[in-house]
Design a protein around this motif. Structure first.
Motif, PDB file in Angstrom:
ATOM      1  N   TRP A 139     -19.871   0.020 -79.034  1.00  0.00           N
ATOM      2  CA  TRP A 139     -18.593   0.616 -78.747  1.00  0.00           C
ATOM      3  C   TRP A 139     -17.917   1.415 -79.641  1.00  0.00           C
ATOM      4  N   THR A 140     -18.195   1.419 -80.708  1.00  0.00           N
ATOM      5  CA  THR A 140     -17.723   2.165 -81.633  1.00  0.00           C
ATOM      6  C   THR A 140     -18.121   3.732 -81.416  1.00  0.00           C
ATOM      7  N   LYS A 141     -19.462   3.867 -80.999  1.00  0.00           N
ATOM      8  CA  LYS A 141     -20.163   5.140 -80.604  1.00  0.00           C
ATOM      9  C   LYS A 141     -19.342   5.637 -79.317  1.00  0.00           C
ATOM     10  N   TYR A 142     -19.166   4.577 -78.323  1.00  0.00           N
ATOM     11  CA  TYR A 142     -18.629   4.749 -77.098  1.00  0.00           C
ATOM     12  C   TYR A 142     -17.088   5.313 -77.247  1.00  0.00           C
ATOM     13  N   LEU A 143     -16.388   4.832 -78.274  1.00  0.00           N
ATOM     14  CA  LEU A 143     -14.932   5.370 -78.577  1.00  0.00           C
ATOM     15  C   LEU A 143     -14.976   6.772 -78.945  1.00  0.00           C
ATOM     16  N   GLU A 144     -15.863   7.238 -79.650  1.00  0.00           N
ATOM     17  CA  GLU A 144     -16.017   8.462 -80.298  1.00  0.00           C
ATOM     18  C   GLU A 144     -16.163   9.454 -78.944  1.00  0.00           C
ATOM     19  N   GLN A 145     -17.198   9.095 -78.104  1.00  0.00           N
ATOM     20  CA  GLN A 145     -17.519   9.762 -77.090  1.00  0.00           C
ATOM     21  C   GLN A 145     -16.535   9.900 -75.988  1.00  0.00           C
ATOM     22  N   THR A 146     -15.634   8.633 -75.869  1.00  0.00           N
ATOM     23  CA  THR A 146     -14.504   8.770 -74.869  1.00  0.00           C
ATOM     24  C   THR A 146     -13.410   9.615 -75.298  1.00  0.00           C
ATOM     25  N   THR A 147     -13.231   9.470 -76.666  1.00  0.00           N
ATOM     26  CA  THR A 147     -12.248  10.729 -77.233  1.00  0.00           C
ATOM     27  C   THR A 147     -12.454  12.129 -76.980  1.00  0.00           C
ATOM     28  N   ARG A 148     -13.926  12.125 -76.921  1.00  0.00           N
ATOM     29  CA  ARG A 148     -14.361  13.786 -76.657  1.00  0.00           C
ATOM     30  C   ARG A 148     -14.199  13.993 -75.245  1.00  0.00           C
ATOM     31  N   HIS A 149     -14.371  12.736 -74.420  1.00  0.00           N
ATOM     32  CA  HIS A 149     -14.015  13.240 -72.777  1.00  0.00           C
ATOM     33  C   HIS A 149     -12.720  13.375 -72.600  1.00  0.00           C
ATOM     34  N   VAL A 150     -11.877  13.011 -73.210  1.00  0.00           N
ATOM     35  CA  VAL A 150     -10.251  13.423 -73.262  1.00  0.00           C
ATOM     36  C   VAL A 150     -10.217  14.543 -73.545  1.00  0.00           C
ATOM     37  N   GLU A 151     -10.573  15.162 -74.545  1.00  0.00           N
ATOM     38  CA  GLU A 151     -10.642  16.649 -74.548  1.00  0.00           C
ATOM     39  C   GLU A 151     -11.139  17.541 -73.593  1.00  0.00           C
ATOM     40  N   LEU A 152     -12.558  17.004 -73.070  1.00  0.00           N
ATOM     41  CA  LEU A 152     -13.076  17.731 -72.066  1.00  0.00           C
ATOM     42  C   LEU A 152     -12.371  18.049 -70.598  1.00  0.00           C
ATOM     43  N   VAL A 153     -11.865  16.768 -70.300  1.00  0.00           N
ATOM     44  CA  VAL A 153     -10.993  16.974 -69.188  1.00  0.00           C
ATOM     45  C   VAL A 153      -9.655  17.623 -69.175  1.00  0.00           C
ATOM     46  N   HIS A 183     -19.109  18.310 -67.116  1.00  0.00           N
ATOM     47  CA  HIS A 183     -20.104  17.164 -66.561  1.00  0.00           C
ATOM     48  C   HIS A 183     -21.336  17.045 -67.040  1.00  0.00           C
ATOM     49  N   GLU A 184     -21.854  18.083 -67.152  1.00  0.00           N
ATOM     50  CA  GLU A 184     -23.272  18.109 -68.079  1.00  0.00           C
ATOM     51  C   GLU A 184     -23.301  17.221 -69.140  1.00  0.00           C
ATOM     52  N   GLU A 185     -22.203  17.369 -70.185  1.00  0.00           N
ATOM     53  CA  GLU A 185     -22.217  16.693 -71.392  1.00  0.00           C
ATOM     54  C   GLU A 185     -21.966  15.451 -71.209  1.00  0.00           C
ATOM     55  N   VAL A 186     -21.296  15.065 -70.106  1.00  0.00           N
ATOM     56  CA  VAL A 186     -20.419  13.735 -70.113  1.00  0.00           C
ATOM     57  C   VAL A 186     -21.554  12.541 -69.257  1.00  0.00           C
ATOM     58  N   LEU A 243      -7.842  13.741 -58.504  1.00  0.00           N
ATOM     59  CA  LEU A 243      -9.090  13.260 -59.268  1.00  0.00           C
ATOM     60  C   LEU A 243      -9.098  13.615 -60.595  1.00  0.00           C
ATOM     61  N   LEU A 244      -8.738  15.002 -61.036  1.00  0.00           N
ATOM     62  CA  LEU A 244      -8.950  15.345 -62.430  1.00  0.00           C
ATOM     63  C   LEU A 244      -7.982  14.429 -63.196  1.00  0.00           C
ATOM     64  N   TYR A 245      -6.549  14.458 -62.844  1.00  0.00           N
ATOM     65  CA  TYR A 245      -5.741  13.769 -63.496  1.00  0.00           C
ATOM     66  C   TYR A 245      -6.035  12.307 -63.633  1.00  0.00           C
ATOM     67  N   GLN A 246      -6.593  11.697 -62.542  1.00  0.00           N
ATOM     68  CA  GLN A 246      -7.061  10.068 -62.774  1.00  0.00           C
ATOM     69  C   GLN A 246      -8.127  10.089 -63.735  1.00  0.00           C
ATOM     70  N   ALA A 247      -9.064  11.022 -63.937  1.00  0.00           N
ATOM     71  CA  ALA A 247     -10.156  11.148 -64.658  1.00  0.00           C
ATOM     72  C   ALA A 247      -9.499  11.106 -66.104  1.00  0.00           C
ATOM     73  N   LEU A 248      -8.522  11.912 -66.300  1.00  0.00           N
ATOM     74  CA  LEU A 248      -8.047  12.075 -67.772  1.00  0.00           C
ATOM     75  C   LEU A 248      -7.327  10.888 -68.168  1.00  0.00           C
ATOM     76  N   GLU A 249      -6.626  10.050 -67.172  1.00  0.00           N
ATOM     77  CA  GLU A 249      -5.940   8.911 -67.351  1.00  0.00           C
ATOM     78  C   GLU A 249      -6.914   7.565 -67.740  1.00  0.00           C
ATOM     79  N   THR A 250      -8.016   7.938 -66.961  1.00  0.00           N
ATOM     80  CA  THR A 250      -9.201   6.753 -67.210  1.00  0.00           C
ATOM     81  C   THR A 250      -9.610   6.858 -68.622  1.00  0.00           C
ATOM     82  N   GLU A 251      -9.814   8.294 -69.175  1.00  0.00           N
ATOM     83  CA  GLU A 251     -10.599   8.588 -70.540  1.00  0.00           C
ATOM     84  C   GLU A 251      -9.279   8.015 -71.511  1.00  0.00           C
ATOM     85  N   LEU A 252      -8.009   8.420 -71.274  1.00  0.00           N
ATOM     86  CA  LEU A 252      -7.053   7.780 -72.230  1.00  0.00           C
ATOM     87  C   LEU A 252      -6.887   6.380 -72.405  1.00  0.00           C
ATOM     88  N   GLY A 253      -7.041   5.962 -71.281  1.00  0.00           N
ATOM     89  CA  GLY A 253      -6.908   4.243 -71.164  1.00  0.00           C
ATOM     90  C   GLY A 253      -8.288   3.866 -71.879  1.00  0.00           C
TER      91      GLY A 253
END
Ligand SMILES: [Fe+2]
Ligand SMILES: [Fe+2]
Length: 209
Positions: free
Chosen positions: A42-56, A141-144, A11-21
């Motif tokens: 979407w520009t805001k979501y891109l920034e957040q998603t980039t952060r999610h990659v780091e978090l996972v 999880h709390e952050e995301v 699940l964690l690896y899938q979560a990382l791949e989902t964020e990278l995608g």
């Protein structure tokens, strides 16, 4: 009940791949956004998603797992992510700008459905997790969590309203989910129900701005 460690790391690896995608997908979606408000969102979501990659990535490392390891499930997620980017490129090539934007919104909704599910499951799993990595996961999880709610419910609203505008039907743009800052499924249902009374100018609002 103890967590199944194999399924949990899957699940964690899938979560990382989902964020990278997701990062790739938002880049493609922003390129075809014709509505200023949606592009901003979407520009805001891109920034957040980039952060999610780091978090996972951080959670995997805290658990002693290599973020570069491949799993069969991860490959499937990557395949789907690439297909979504390709779908946006196809729509863009057709030359209809508004249609391409709507395709991008649909693709983001599909990707965010998986992203939202991943984090929902990770939140549930974190409650059964003990030892190394448990804290990292809970903090991530709390952050995301709130951001994922927004990604899914707001983009779902944009997709519906862009379609309505294209159909020549009353559309509410930005969508009620965004105006009401919806972060729950119940809130999204209520916002959708109230959409009829949300804008006196709802009739035939152009998809652009
Ligand atoms: Fe995410
Ligand atoms: Fe997301």
């Amino acid at each position: 009940m103890p967590l199944d460690p194999r399924e949990f790391s899957e699940l964690l690896y899938q979560a990382l791949e989902t964020e990278l995608g997701g990062v790739q997908l938002y880049r493609a979606a922003i390129e075809v956004a014709t509505n200023d408000g949606l592009r901003e969102e979407w520009t805001k979501y891109l920034e957040q998603t980039t952060r999610h990659v780091e978090l996972v990535t951080g959670v995997l490392e805290a658990l002693g797992l290599d973020p570069n390891d491949e799993t069969p499930g991860r490959e499937v997620v990557r395949h789907l992510g690439k297909a979504l980017v390709k779908a946006i490129e196809l729509a863009r090539a057709s030359g209809n700008e508004d249609a391409a934007q709507t395709v991008a919104a649909e693709c983001v909704t599909l990707a965010e459905t998986k992203d939202h599910l991943n984090w929902e499951l990770l939140g549930m799993a974190s409650r059964s997790l003990t030892g190394q990595g448990a804290r990292a996961l809970r903090e991530a999880h709390e952050e995301v969590e709130g951001e994922e709610d927004e990604h899914l419910y707001h983009t779902t609203g944009w997709t519906r309203e862009l379609w309505l505008a294209a159909l020549g039907l009353p559309a509410v743009l930005p969508p009620p989910e965004e105006r009401r800052k919806v972060t729950t499924a119940i809130g999204a249902a209520r916002a959708k129900q109230a959409r009829g009374e949300m804008s006196p100018k709802a009739k035939r609002v152009a998809a652009r701005r």
